[in-house]
Design an enzyme around this catalytic site. Structure first.
Site, PDB file in Angstrom:
ATOM      1  N   SER A  52     -26.999  21.017  -1.672  1.00 43.05           N
ATOM      2  CA  SER A  52     -25.796  20.389  -2.164  1.00 43.05           C
ATOM      3  C   SER A  52     -25.090  19.957  -0.820  1.00 43.05           C
ATOM      4  CB  SER A  52     -24.866  21.559  -2.832  1.00 43.05           C
ATOM      5  OG  SER A  52     -23.953  22.058  -2.206  1.00 43.05           O
ATOM      6  N   VAL A  53     -23.851  19.163  -1.178  1.00 42.29           N
ATOM      7  CA  VAL A  53     -23.021  18.719  -0.103  1.00 42.29           C
ATOM      8  C   VAL A  53     -22.212  19.738   0.354  1.00 42.29           C
ATOM      9  CG1 VAL A  53     -21.273  18.341  -1.751  1.00 42.29           C
ATOM     10  CG2 VAL A  53     -21.265  16.875   0.312  1.00 42.29           C
ATOM     11  N   LYS A  54     -22.142  20.801  -0.218  1.00 46.58           N
ATOM     12  CA  LYS A  54     -21.387  21.981   0.213  1.00 46.58           C
ATOM     13  C   LYS A  54     -21.941  22.695   1.500  1.00 46.58           C
ATOM     14  CE  LYS A  54     -18.118  21.654  -3.351  1.00 46.58           C
ATOM     15  NZ  LYS A  54     -16.747  21.319  -2.906  1.00 46.58           N
ATOM     16  N   ASP A  55     -22.978  22.502   1.707  1.00 43.71           N
ATOM     17  CA  ASP A  55     -23.621  22.990   2.855  1.00 43.71           C
ATOM     18  C   ASP A  55     -22.854  22.897   4.047  1.00 43.71           C
ATOM     19  OD1 ASP A  55     -25.509  24.206   1.137  1.00 43.71           O
ATOM     20  OD2 ASP A  55     -27.219  23.161   2.250  1.00 43.71           O
ATOM     21  N   ALA A  73     -19.334  24.355   4.204  1.00 47.11           N
ATOM     22  CA  ALA A  73     -19.501  26.109   4.390  1.00 47.11           C
ATOM     23  C   ALA A  73     -19.614  26.272   5.933  1.00 47.11           C
ATOM     24  CB  ALA A  73     -20.395  26.349   3.499  1.00 47.11           C
TER      25      ALA A  73
END
Length: 325
Positions: free
Chosen positions: A42-45, A48
């Site tokens: 996901s883009v959230k890596d 994060a």
């Protein structure tokens, strides 16, 4: 030899992929920024890792400390990657509307998971926001990430996602379309692209039950806009500090049914096995048809992977139970 020192080195530099069948009737070229190629799918890596590294540099996160976050699942996965590599304990607080797969994946990655009710107000003691803050106050050496208000969220996309899109389109991008949740992606990418070319249009995809669209258009936070919805990963019942409304040219709202149906369509017609917010995002692009012409290059960002929704949007019984089929 060509290799990375650890899995965190593989974050970013995701491909652009042309959409063909679903966008055949649009006059423009539509390209997907395909974020499932990140190691946490996901883009959230991106954000994060940025939030953790900034917290380390600022002395907010000590060696061996505990990371605590309220998450829809994907930020938790990105945090889990970094926490494992860097040696931190991770506690994820998630709402009960999120898919079972997300909870199982977080636990498989070594995270402790607390599941909270979704049908309560944000300031209710049982909400996932309140629970995360309480745990952070109770546990020694804990750092509450707070992705909604943490400026390192949008910073990550200003430093990586935005420049990648600009370079991959040779600076020819005319529109950027993305689902909005914490606001980090749309604000970070939007800031970078607008600095390069202020004529680039930045469009947010919202969901019914969320406050973003009306607030952007009227400046009114209307609690009557807030009600439970099925779509995961976009929309909010709060106004995160990461949402910079001044960078956003407009919002379009997508129904739960359309988001779910188009999640399936992406898989079955484009061979793109993606998450629920991708279905909302591509339907949002189609709803914006009148804003595009034949010279335009539209980039739509697809957040996460379909494996997290096998029990929901990719389950025919679930689709029928929801009245979507």
């Amino acid at each position: 030899m060509d290799y990375k020192d650890d899995i965190l080195g593989t974050i970013g530099n995701t491909p652009l992929v042309k959409l063909n069948k679903l966008t055949a009737n649009l006059p423009c070229l539509v390209l997907a920024k395909y974020e499932t190629f990140n190691p946490g799918n996901s883009v959230k890596d991106r954000m994060a890792l940025q939030m953790i590294e900034d917290a380390e540099n600022e002395g907010l996160l000590q060696p061996g400390g505990t990371i605590i976050e309220a998450t829809s699942g994907n930020t938790g996965m990105g945090l889990a990657l970094a926490a494992t590599v860097k040696g931190y304990r991770l506690i994820c607080v998630i709402s009960d509307k999120q898919s079972k797969e997300k909870v199982d994946i977080l636990r498989a990655m070594g995270s402790e998971v607390h599941v909270c009710p979704s049908n309560v107000s944000p300031d209710d003691p049982e909400s996932y926001y309140s629970t995360a803050r309480r745990l952070a106050a109770e546990i020694d050496d804990a750092w509450y990430v707070n992705q909604y208000d943490n400026p390192s969220n949008s910073k990550a996309h200003y430093l990586s996602t935005g420049p990648e899109i600009w370079e991959q389109t040779d600076g020819k991008i005319t529109h950027f379309v993305v689902g909005v949740g914490t606001g980090g992606t749309i604000s970070g990418v939007g800031k970078f692209l607008k600095e390069k070319n202020p004529n680039i249009k930045i469009w947010g995809v919202d969901t019914y039950g969320s406050v973003f669209k009306k607030y952007h258009e009227t400046g009114i936070f209307d609690e009557n806009e807030i009600y439970p919805y099925v779509t995961e990963g976009i929309g909010e019942d709060i106004l995160p500090k990461n949402v910079d409304f001044s960078l956003i040219d407009g919002f379009t709202k997508v129904t739960d049914q359309d988001a779910a149906v188009y999640t399936q369509k992406l898989a079955q017609e484009e061979a793109m096995f993606l998450g629920n917010s991708a279905g909302a995002a591509i339907k949002g692009v189609l709803q914006l048809e009148n804003h595009f012409n034949k010279e335009d290059i539209v980039v739509v960002l697809f957040h996460d992977h379909g494996s997290r929704y096998v029990g929901k949007m990719f389950n025919e019984d679930w689709m029928k139970e929801q009245g979507f089929k």
